[in-house]
Design a protein around this motif. Structure first.
Motif, mmCIF file in Angstrom:
data_model
loop_
_atom_site.group_PDB
_atom_site.id
_atom_site.type_symbol
_atom_site.label_atom_id
_atom_site.label_comp_id
_atom_site.label_asym_id
_atom_site.label_seq_id
_atom_site.Cartn_x
_atom_site.Cartn_y
_atom_site.Cartn_z
ATOM 1 N N GLU A 165 -3.386 9.909 17.664
ATOM 2 C CA GLU A 165 -4.763 9.470 17.907
ATOM 3 C C GLU A 165 -5.453 9.145 16.583
ATOM 4 N N ALA A 166 -6.506 8.344 16.686
ATOM 5 C CA ALA A 166 -7.347 8.103 15.512
ATOM 6 C C ALA A 166 -8.110 9.395 15.252
ATOM 7 N N ASN A 167 -8.295 9.707 13.974
ATOM 8 C CA ASN A 167 -8.979 10.946 13.604
ATOM 9 C C ASN A 167 -10.474 10.761 13.784
ATOM 10 N N GLU A 169 0.842 -1.205 0.000
ATOM 11 C CA GLU A 169 0.000 0.000 0.000
ATOM 12 C C GLU A 169 0.872 1.247 0.000
ATOM 13 N N LEU A 170 0.368 2.313 -0.586
ATOM 14 C CA LEU A 170 1.094 3.585 -0.650
ATOM 15 C C LEU A 170 0.181 4.698 -0.178
ATOM 16 N N VAL A 171 0.685 5.602 0.663
ATOM 17 C CA VAL A 171 -0.125 6.779 1.031
ATOM 18 C C VAL A 171 0.681 8.060 0.831
ATOM 19 N N ALA A 172 -0.055 9.122 0.585
ATOM 20 C CA ALA A 172 0.540 10.453 0.409
ATOM 21 C C ALA A 172 0.201 11.299 1.634
ATOM 22 N N THR A 173 0.317 12.603 1.501
ATOM 23 C CA THR A 173 -0.009 13.515 2.605
ATOM 24 C C THR A 173 -1.279 14.299 2.268
ATOM 25 N N HIS A 174 -1.716 15.107 3.227
ATOM 26 C CA HIS A 174 -2.901 15.934 3.023
ATOM 27 C C HIS A 174 -2.621 17.047 2.007
ATOM 28 N N ASP A 175 -1.423 17.627 2.065
ATOM 29 C CA ASP A 175 -1.110 18.798 1.237
ATOM 30 C C ASP A 175 -0.156 18.462 0.102
ATOM 31 N N VAL A 176 -0.194 19.327 -0.931
ATOM 32 C CA VAL A 176 0.710 19.155 -2.063
ATOM 33 C C VAL A 176 1.097 20.532 -2.595
ATOM 34 N N ALA A 205 0.931 17.911 6.528
ATOM 35 C CA ALA A 205 0.224 18.944 7.285
ATOM 36 C C ALA A 205 0.797 18.979 8.706
ATOM 37 N N ALA A 206 0.366 19.985 9.490
ATOM 38 C CA ALA A 206 0.932 20.163 10.839
ATOM 39 C C ALA A 206 0.657 18.963 11.744
ATOM 40 N N ASP A 207 -0.405 18.196 11.461
ATOM 41 C CA ASP A 207 -0.683 17.030 12.306
ATOM 42 C C ASP A 207 -0.419 15.713 11.577
ATOM 43 N N GLU A 208 0.522 15.754 10.611
ATOM 44 C CA GLU A 208 0.985 14.521 9.955
ATOM 45 C C GLU A 208 2.488 14.378 10.179
ATOM 46 N N ASP A 209 2.964 13.155 10.236
ATOM 47 C CA ASP A 209 4.406 12.886 10.329
ATOM 48 C C ASP A 209 4.646 11.451 9.845
ATOM 49 N N PRO A 210 5.870 10.948 9.915
ATOM 50 C CA PRO A 210 6.114 9.588 9.394
ATOM 51 C C PRO A 210 5.280 8.516 10.103
ATOM 52 N N ILE A 211 4.905 8.772 11.362
ATOM 53 C CA ILE A 211 4.102 7.769 12.077
ATOM 54 C C ILE A 211 2.673 7.744 11.528
ATOM 55 N N PRO A 261 -2.695 21.771 15.336
ATOM 56 C CA PRO A 261 -4.004 22.071 14.759
ATOM 57 C C PRO A 261 -4.570 20.842 14.066
ATOM 58 N N ARG A 262 -5.892 20.788 13.976
ATOM 59 C CA ARG A 262 -6.563 19.652 13.337
ATOM 60 C C ARG A 262 -6.653 19.930 11.842
ATOM 61 N N VAL A 263 -5.878 19.222 11.037
ATOM 62 C CA VAL A 263 -5.860 19.494 9.587
ATOM 63 C C VAL A 263 -6.149 18.227 8.773
ATOM 64 N N THR A 264 -5.383 17.188 9.017
ATOM 65 C CA THR A 264 -5.480 16.019 8.136
ATOM 66 C C THR A 264 -6.811 15.288 8.286
ATOM 67 N N ASN A 265 -7.276 14.721 7.175
ATOM 68 C CA ASN A 265 -8.457 13.858 7.260
ATOM 69 C C ASN A 265 -8.064 12.378 7.136
ATOM 70 N N ALA A 266 -6.750 12.111 7.282
ATOM 71 C CA ALA A 266 -6.274 10.713 7.285
ATOM 72 C C ALA A 266 -6.787 10.030 8.555
ATOM 73 N N PRO A 267 -6.779 8.712 8.607
ATOM 74 C CA PRO A 267 -7.333 8.009 9.775
ATOM 75 C C PRO A 267 -6.584 8.273 11.083
ATOM 76 N N TYR A 268 -5.314 8.667 11.001
ATOM 77 C CA TYR A 268 -4.533 8.915 12.222
ATOM 78 C C TYR A 268 -3.884 10.283 12.155
ATOM 79 N N ARG A 269 -3.765 10.919 13.321
ATOM 80 C CA ARG A 269 -3.137 12.240 13.342
ATOM 81 C C ARG A 269 -2.156 12.358 14.509
ATOM 82 N N PHE A 270 -1.207 13.266 14.335
ATOM 83 C CA PHE A 270 -0.220 13.582 15.356
ATOM 84 C C PHE A 270 -0.826 14.724 16.177
#
Ligand code: CAA
Length: 384
Positions: free
Chosen positions: A381-383, A10-17, A47-53, A361-370
């Motif tokens: 946490e789970a989003n 599986e491959l995932v990207a980020t919220h922003d581009v 995004a501010a609430d995304e990272d490698p984890i 800040p709450r930004v990403t709509n991915a299932p998990y956020r930092f």
């Protein structure tokens, strides 16, 4: 001998581009330098609430939704962008996903090569315990200083891979060639969020390591170029894979067509460099865009600055097309939030202070956020 290899991926990207044309406009560079000279169009920006984890957890969760966790006894997290000097990034993912307790979890580091160490280690584990499976998560943020030569080759993304006996996608063959040399071409000091790079040296180290690992591969009974149908190279930017392919042609005195590389470039052009995940996102791109892969042998050149490289091959399973999932990544790439140059700079310069609690800040709509930092510990946490 039982076949061992890649069962799911599986491959995932980020919220922003960020559009590289926008970067070129502000930097006063001809956009063709990025689009044609480097072979890149956009770069993923966390995004501010995304990272490698969070990226890695999302990739793993998407894969495990299909496969379940039965038989998985190892989780190997491969990264250049580790978030802690001691605790493996895999531990955070293990907790977030509620994975079984009977599991070994560790992090592996050697720049962009770490994912291949994880894959080769997984093959060994499964040779000993053929009923077991290994979950590998490769997740990275490629970040260079603003206005430096590496700026247009930034990016981010994660790959999750399940390695097992009798794999559905690609059987990895046993012959492998390796080459290591201590070179200061690229590194990231402990106190820096950006990598330091000597551009020219990084290109020559990449190519020297390619020919070095190819020669070792040949010495160990590897296949000739004529027996390899498709070629994958680590892709810091897609043009680099072309340079590698030309170098291999020159080194082996063979004519190697370049059009076979195109299908492996589609996702990297959109994501930018994903370091350890890059060659495996190239594999996913190849499987999603080349319909003639059944039974074909793929050559993999994995490179990690500093520097180590490995050449090995895999054979695509006949019914691989029944087991690929193009939809999630393609719709995710199309749905990314396009940011302005100023938003990019703000995210780039955002460095979390140490010693104080931080709420992201709450930004990403991915299932998990930092979510932030509390008492010095990173909170995920789970989003909702
Ligand atoms: N139209 C079309 N093409 C153009 C152009 C234009 N207007 N202007 C320039 N170009 C071409 C150049 O001719 C060149 O192509 P060739 O390499 O085929 O000759 C290409 O665009 C790049 O131009 P420059 O060499 O002038 O670019 P640069 O010096 O500004 O930076 C770089 C290039 C050194 C790769 C830089 O992007 C960098 O430092 N990147 C980070 C390091 C890196 O990715 N190294 C790769 C090997 S290391 C590795 O693989 C590990 C890893 O992941 C980091």
């Amino acid at each position: 001998m039982v076949a061992i290899g890649i069962d799911d991926i599986e491959l995932v990207a980020t919220h922003d581009v960020l559009e590289l044309a926008e970067l070129a406009r502000v930097r006063g560079v001809d956009p063709a330098k990025y689009e044609i000279g480097l072979g890149q169009t956009r770069m993923s920006v966390p995004a501010a609430d995304e990272d490698p984890i969070t990226m890695g957890a999302t990739a793993a969760a998407r894969l495990l939704e299909r496969t379940g966790t039965d038989g998985i006894r190892s989780l190997l997290f491969a990264t250049e962008t580790g978030v802690d000097q001691s605790k493996s990034g895999g531990m955070f993912i293990h907790g977030l996903l509620g994975l079984p307790k009977a599991m070994r979890v560790a992090e592996i580091k050697q720049a962009c090569y770490a994912g291949t160490v994880a894959l080769q280690s997984a093959l060994g584990v499964i040779a000993r315990e053929p009923e077991s499976k290994v979950l590998i998560v490769m997740s990275d943020i490629a970040k260079y200083e603003l206005e430096g030569s590496g700026e247009p080759t930034q990016g981010a993304g994660a790959v999750a891979m399940l390695v097992s006996a009798n794999p559905a996608l690609v059987e990895i063959e046993p012959e492998t060639g390796i080459y290591s040399a201590d070179v200061d071409d690229f590194w990231r000091p402990n106190d820096s969020t950006t990598a330091v790079v000597d551009g020219a040296l990084s290109l020559s180290a990449y190519l020297d390591t390619l020919t070095g690992s190819w020669d070792d591969y040949q010495a160990r009974g590897g296949h000739s170029v004529a027996e390899i149908d498709r070629f994958l190279y680590h892709q810091p930017f897609t043009k680099m894979a072309r340079k590698g392919h030309r170098e291999l042609a020159k080194h082996t005195g063979t004519e190697l067509p370049e059009d076979v590389l195109e299908a492996s470039f589609v996702y990297n052009r959109e994501l930018g460099n994903t370091y350890g995940a890059s060659i495996y996102s190239a594999l996913i791109s190849l499987m999603h865009h080349d319909e003639e892969l059944a039974g074909k042998r793929i050559g993999f050149y994995s490179y990690g600055s500093g520097s180590t490289g490995e050449y090995f091959t895999g054979v695509v399973r006949d019914d691989y097309r029944d087991h690929i999932h193009t939809e999630p990544i393609q719709s995710e790439l199309a749905a990314r939030n396009v940011i302005t140059f100023d938003e990019y700079v703000e995210l780039h310069e955002r460095v979390l202070p140490s010693g104080v609690d931080v709420e992201n800040p709450r930004v990403t709509n991915a299932p998990y956020r930092f979510a932030g930092i509390r008492g010095g510990a990173r909170q995920y946490e789970a989003n909702s």
